[in-house]
Motif scaffolding. Sequence first.
Motif, PDB file in Angstrom:
ATOM      1  N   UNK A 173      -5.793   2.954   8.460  1.00 22.01           N
ATOM      2  CA  UNK A 173      -5.591   1.610   7.920  1.00 22.01           C
ATOM      3  C   UNK A 173      -4.281   1.494   7.144  1.00 22.01           C
ATOM      4  N   UNK A 174      -3.624   0.364   7.289  1.00 23.17           N
ATOM      5  CA  UNK A 174      -2.387   0.083   6.568  1.00 23.17           C
ATOM      6  C   UNK A 174      -2.587  -0.020   5.075  1.00 23.17           C
ATOM      7  N   UNK A 175      -3.804  -0.379   4.627  1.00 19.96           N
ATOM      8  CA  UNK A 175      -4.031  -0.540   3.196  1.00 19.96           C
ATOM      9  C   UNK A 175      -3.963   0.780   2.437  1.00 19.96           C
ATOM     10  N   UNK A 176      -3.960   1.912   3.145  1.00 15.69           N
ATOM     11  CA  UNK A 176      -3.825   3.211   2.487  1.00 15.69           C
ATOM     12  C   UNK A 176      -2.999   4.163   3.350  1.00 15.69           C
ATOM     13  N   UNK A 177      -2.012   3.636   4.023  1.00 13.65           N
ATOM     14  CA  UNK A 177      -1.174   4.432   4.926  1.00 13.65           C
ATOM     15  C   UNK A 177       0.034   4.956   4.147  1.00 13.65           C
ATOM     16  N   UNK A 178       0.293   6.275   4.191  1.00 14.59           N
ATOM     17  CA  UNK A 178       1.404   6.819   3.407  1.00 14.59           C
ATOM     18  C   UNK A 178       2.788   6.323   3.842  1.00 14.59           C
ATOM     19  N   UNK A 179       2.926   5.832   5.061  1.00 15.23           N
ATOM     20  CA  UNK A 179       4.227   5.354   5.548  1.00 15.23           C
ATOM     21  C   UNK A 179       4.443   3.860   5.342  1.00 15.23           C
ATOM     22  N   UNK A 180       3.439   3.177   4.811  1.00 12.11           N
ATOM     23  CA  UNK A 180       3.533   1.719   4.658  1.00 12.11           C
ATOM     24  C   UNK A 180       3.783   1.369   3.190  1.00 12.11           C
ATOM     25  N   UNK A 181       4.924   0.718   2.898  1.00 15.46           N
ATOM     26  CA  UNK A 181       5.187   0.299   1.520  1.00 15.46           C
ATOM     27  C   UNK A 181       4.105  -0.663   1.020  1.00 15.46           C
ATOM     28  N   UNK A 182       3.841  -0.617  -0.247  1.00  7.26           N
ATOM     29  CA  UNK A 182       2.791  -1.441  -0.867  1.00  7.26           C
ATOM     30  C   UNK A 182       2.871  -2.921  -0.490  1.00  7.26           C
ATOM     31  N   UNK A 183       4.059  -3.557  -0.504  1.00  3.20           N
ATOM     32  CA  UNK A 183       4.105  -4.991  -0.180  1.00  3.20           C
ATOM     33  C   UNK A 183       3.666  -5.327   1.258  1.00  3.20           C
ATOM     34  N   UNK A 184       3.751  -4.359   2.175  1.00  3.76           N
ATOM     35  CA  UNK A 184       3.380  -4.618   3.568  1.00  3.76           C
ATOM     36  C   UNK A 184       1.928  -4.239   3.862  1.00  3.76           C
ATOM     37  N   UNK A 185       1.105  -4.073   2.831  1.00  8.09           N
ATOM     38  CA  UNK A 185      -0.298  -3.698   2.987  1.00  8.09           C
ATOM     39  C   UNK A 185      -1.271  -4.851   2.738  1.00  8.09           C
ATOM     40  N   UNK A 186      -0.784  -5.990   2.319  1.00 10.50           N
ATOM     41  CA  UNK A 186      -1.647  -7.086   1.845  1.00 10.50           C
ATOM     42  C   UNK A 186      -2.620  -7.597   2.906  1.00 10.50           C
ATOM     43  N   UNK A 187      -2.176  -7.791   4.137  1.00 17.65           N
ATOM     44  CA  UNK A 187      -3.072  -8.324   5.174  1.00 17.65           C
ATOM     45  C   UNK A 187      -4.136  -7.301   5.554  1.00 17.65           C
ATOM     46  N   UNK A 188      -3.778  -6.024   5.564  1.00 19.65           N
ATOM     47  CA  UNK A 188      -4.776  -4.981   5.826  1.00 19.65           C
ATOM     48  C   UNK A 188      -5.812  -4.953   4.704  1.00 19.65           C
TER      49      UNK A 188
END
Length: 192
Positions: A112-127
Amino acid sequence: MFDKLKRFLGGGQASAAAPAAPPVIAPIHIAASDLDDGDLPAAEPDRSLDASMHYLDAVTNAHNATWRLGSARWDVDLDAGTIVFHNDRDWRVSAPVQVIGTLNTADGTWLWGWDHPSVPEPQRAHAALVRDFGAQYGLEAFTTRHIEASEEDGWQFAALACYLAKAQGAYRGPSGQTMIFMTFGELTISQA
């Protein structure tokens, strides 16, 4: 409904010469009543899952008809939070991007993007919206960081994120053995 969306977005019959990029394409707004088959009780999460697939189909068809999303090349800059498409009309189509998750095709697992180490925090909102939906309805697949999943599951997750966020679309981009499922916001279109 799709003809109405094409007219609204300025799509239509292809001409011999590639049309110039439109100065602006208005955001797509779809009424909830257009997405609801009415066959499920209002409080059922399956009703939202069903509506989300209708929503994603509608916006995807509109983008394909207007600027050919399905055949466009793509590039993502997570630091900038943008996705950029280039179509065969030489248009540059950019939008804010969110990462819903990644599917490892080698082992059939989803992260999941909401806890993905490669995804910056601002790009996790929809997940995170999908995670919260899962918590509300006790859906473990939406609240567990790493799960077994298929490409079809990835599309359902992306569709739900798109629907909950009222995003302008979703996209699946391949990167080696990984498929990155994303949602995108309002589009900016220019001639490349």
